[in-house]
Scaffold this active site. Structure first.
Site, PDB file in Angstrom:
ATOM      1  N   HIS A 111      42.723  33.538  34.702  1.00 31.80           N
ATOM      2  CA  HIS A 111      41.943  34.682  34.269  1.00 31.80           C
ATOM      3  C   HIS A 111      40.731  34.237  33.397  1.00 31.80           C
ATOM      4  O   HIS A 111      40.661  34.770  32.096  1.00 31.80           O
ATOM      5  CB  HIS A 111      42.771  35.873  33.730  1.00 31.80           C
TER       6      HIS A 111
ATOM      7  N   ASP B 101      41.488  33.569  40.374  1.00 34.83           N
ATOM      8  CA  ASP B 101      41.332  33.581  38.795  1.00 34.83           C
ATOM      9  C   ASP B 101      42.128  34.573  38.313  1.00 34.83           C
ATOM     10  O   ASP B 101      42.457  34.780  36.999  1.00 34.83           O
ATOM     11  CB  ASP B 101      39.858  33.909  38.521  1.00 34.83           C
TER      12      ASP B 101
ATOM     13  N   ARG C 295      41.313  41.540  40.584  1.00 38.22           N
ATOM     14  CA  ARG C 295      42.681  41.990  39.956  1.00 38.22           C
ATOM     15  C   ARG C 295      43.712  41.423  40.788  1.00 38.22           C
ATOM     16  O   ARG C 295      43.443  41.477  42.053  1.00 38.22           O
ATOM     17  CB  ARG C 295      42.940  43.180  39.527  1.00 38.22           C
TER      18      ARG C 295
ATOM     19  N   GLU D 190      50.538  37.888  36.583  1.00 31.33           N
ATOM     20  CA  GLU D 190      50.024  36.956  35.548  1.00 31.33           C
ATOM     21  C   GLU D 190      50.230  37.434  34.145  1.00 31.33           C
ATOM     22  O   GLU D 190      50.231  36.307  33.543  1.00 31.33           O
ATOM     23  CB  GLU D 190      48.190  36.868  35.862  1.00 31.33           C
TER      24      GLU D 190
HETATM   25  P1  NAD Z   1      32.117  47.984  39.021  1.00 30.93           P
HETATM   26  O1  NAD Z   1      32.702  49.259  38.489  1.00 30.93           O
HETATM   27  O2  NAD Z   1      30.638  47.722  38.573  1.00 30.93           O
HETATM   28  O3  NAD Z   1      32.229  47.866  40.626  1.00 30.93           O
HETATM   29  C1  NAD Z   1      33.279  48.049  41.366  1.00 30.93           C
HETATM   30  C2  NAD Z   1      32.828  48.522  42.630  1.00 30.93           C
HETATM   31  O4  NAD Z   1      33.998  48.457  43.459  1.00 30.93           O
HETATM   32  C3  NAD Z   1      32.039  49.713  42.715  1.00 30.93           C
HETATM   33  O5  NAD Z   1      30.678  49.629  43.411  1.00 30.93           O
HETATM   34  C4  NAD Z   1      32.842  50.777  43.388  1.00 30.93           C
HETATM   35  O6  NAD Z   1      32.324  51.580  44.182  1.00 30.93           O
HETATM   36  C5  NAD Z   1      33.612  49.639  44.405  1.00 30.93           C
HETATM   37  N1  NAD Z   1      35.041  50.107  44.971  1.00 30.93           N
HETATM   38  C6  NAD Z   1      35.591  51.233  44.320  1.00 30.93           C
HETATM   39  N2  NAD Z   1      36.721  51.420  45.230  1.00 30.93           N
HETATM   40  C7  NAD Z   1      36.589  50.508  46.442  1.00 30.93           C
HETATM   41  C8  NAD Z   1      37.141  50.023  47.683  1.00 30.93           C
HETATM   42  N3  NAD Z   1      38.239  50.786  47.978  1.00 30.93           N
HETATM   43  N4  NAD Z   1      36.842  49.212  48.446  1.00 30.93           N
HETATM   44  C9  NAD Z   1      35.663  48.440  48.123  1.00 30.93           C
HETATM   45  N5  NAD Z   1      35.003  48.503  46.883  1.00 30.93           N
HETATM   46  C10 NAD Z   1      35.456  49.587  46.153  1.00 30.93           C
HETATM   47  O7  NAD Z   1      33.039  46.795  38.256  1.00 30.93           O
HETATM   48  P2  NAD Z   1      32.638  45.389  37.972  1.00 30.93           P
HETATM   49  O8  NAD Z   1      32.037  45.135  36.612  1.00 30.93           O
HETATM   50  O9  NAD Z   1      31.743  44.715  39.207  1.00 30.93           O
HETATM   51  O10 NAD Z   1      33.956  44.572  38.214  1.00 30.93           O
HETATM   52  C11 NAD Z   1      34.615  44.372  39.386  1.00 30.93           C
HETATM   53  C12 NAD Z   1      36.186  43.993  38.937  1.00 30.93           C
HETATM   54  O11 NAD Z   1      36.036  42.853  38.513  1.00 30.93           O
HETATM   55  C13 NAD Z   1      36.739  45.074  37.835  1.00 30.93           C
HETATM   56  O12 NAD Z   1      37.628  46.236  38.472  1.00 30.93           O
HETATM   57  C14 NAD Z   1      37.773  43.851  37.198  1.00 30.93           C
HETATM   58  O13 NAD Z   1      38.945  44.262  37.942  1.00 30.93           O
HETATM   59  C15 NAD Z   1      37.209  42.676  37.519  1.00 30.93           C
HETATM   60  N6  NAD Z   1      36.833  41.755  36.551  1.00 30.93           N
HETATM   61  C16 NAD Z   1      37.601  40.492  36.364  1.00 30.93           C
HETATM   62  C17 NAD Z   1      37.230  39.664  35.181  1.00 30.93           C
HETATM   63  C18 NAD Z   1      37.769  38.393  35.391  1.00 30.93           C
HETATM   64  O14 NAD Z   1      37.530  37.688  33.952  1.00 30.93           O
HETATM   65  N7  NAD Z   1      38.529  37.774  36.045  1.00 30.93           N
HETATM   66  C19 NAD Z   1      36.419  40.078  34.408  1.00 30.93           C
HETATM   67  C20 NAD Z   1      35.653  41.379  34.578  1.00 30.93           C
HETATM   68  C21 NAD Z   1      36.134  42.259  35.664  1.00 30.93           C
END
Ligand code: NAD
Length: 330
Positions: free
Chosen positions: A294, A257, A233, A262
């Protein structure tokens, strides 16, 4: 059940319509959902939203007045939803917790390889019949240290891929993932991850604790010339600090990305418009920065999975089979 699908594109229409056997009635609306557009949800039971819709208190209050009882996010993140307010107004929020972690993890890898080997510049040069190699020097990923911030579904997939390149992977996550620990990946404090990584990739959610995680203080702790990749994000990064570090060479490569501002740019064609965002414009001037709009989630497999889970969430709510709904709770 009538569902207003905000920020919808043709691909949303195709995939959602394909997954539903006719029990849901979708209205596909191009505008983002916000205070100004919420009235478009009149006559519907649920709204279906995406990453740049604004589900703040004034918008949610309007939705509640219109009788909206469910918000089906067709994405994993929900940082744009005021969950406390939704709960108070008795609007259920559901999301797609997992669609294709491979889509996003592989896109992060694509950004890394592109930046490292200057593929974006090479592409343009060759088209100009310029086959010189000056300025295209890369480095082997093999044996480099890659820091992964957030090792959930996407971070874990990314970590596994980078291990395949022969990289040493360091991880930071307040909740270590046993599947990642099983790969002999070491969890380290953030300070050590900043200090030792040649490449840093962000995969944690945007929350108050992670807002502007990358700022002048964290950058100062990083190796000079570090490669920073953000497919998570935009607001994880304080963009102005990154620009300062790119100018000084402290950050050697940047792959994005996502971008903090955005919502006013991405997913639309503004090719005939003068860019108003000076910070974004500055980012575009660096040869060692690549930005995609994105699109990390944007694979056939991911869109299919998003549509399937979104329809399942909506039908689960319709039939009050709540065990089938991926609810977001505070
Ligand atoms: P997820 O919930 O499986 O994993 C997120 C991880 O972050 C968890 O293990 C959590 O413990 C950890 N976390 C929480 N607080 C934290 C902190 N302070 N520091 C470090 N880690 C911390 O989520 P995911 O499916 O792996 O997705 C991750 C992120 O990717 C989403 O939050 C979303 O913002 C982003 N995303 C982007 C796109 C894109 O198209 N660019 C698509 C999907 C998701």
């Amino acid at each position: 059940m009538n569902v207003a699908v905000f920020s919808s594109k043709r691909y949303d229409e195709e995939h959602l319509s394909r997954c539903d056997s006719g029990t849901l009635s979708f209205t596909f609306l191009e505008p983002h959902l916000n205070q100004t557009t919420a009235a478009l949800a009149a006559g519907h039971d649920a709204v279906c939203c995406f990453v740049n819709d604004t589900l703040d208190e004034p918008t949610l209050a309007q939705l509640a007045d219109l009788g909206i009882r469910m918000i089906a996010m067709r994405c994993a993140g929900f940082n744009n939803v005021d969950l406390e307010c939704a709960e108070r107004l008795n609007i259920l929020v559901a999301r797609v917790p997992e669609y294709s972690p491979h889509a996003v993890a592989e896109h992060a890898v694509a950004l890394i390889l592109d930046l490292n080997r200057n593929i974006h510049r090479a592409f343009n040069r060759v088209r100009e019949h310029d086959y010189s190699l000056n300025g295209l020097l890369g480095f082997d990923l093999y044996q480099k240290t890659v820091g992964v911030v957030g090792t959930g579904k996407i971070g874990a997939t990314f970590a596994r891929i980078m291990q395949g390149f022969g990289c040493q992977v360091l991880a930071y996550d307040p909740y270590p993932n046993p599947a990642v620990q099983a790969l002999n990946i070491e969890y380290v404090p953030l300070e050590r991850l900043w200090a030792e990584s040649d490449v840093i990739s962000l995969h944690c959610p945007l929350m108050p604790e992670t807002h502007h995680l990358i700022n002048s203080r964290s950058i100062a702790q990083m190796k000079r010339g570090v490669m920073l990749v953000n497919t998570s994000r935009g607001a994880l990064i304080q963009t102005q600090s990154v620009i300062t570090a790119l100018k000084s060479g402290h950050i050697g490569y940047l792959g994005l990305d996502v971008y903090e501002e955005e919502a006013d740019l991405f997913f639309e064609d503004y090719s005939n418009t003068v860019l108003q965002d000076d910070v974004f414009a500055r980012l575009l001037t660096f040869p060692n920065v690549i930005i995609t709009g994105h699109q990390a989630f944007f694979t056939r497999e991911a869109l299919d999975a998003i549509a399937r889970t979104t329809v399942q969430n909506l039908l689960g709510f319709k039939h009050q089979e709540m065990e089938k709904v991926h609810c977001v709770r505070r």
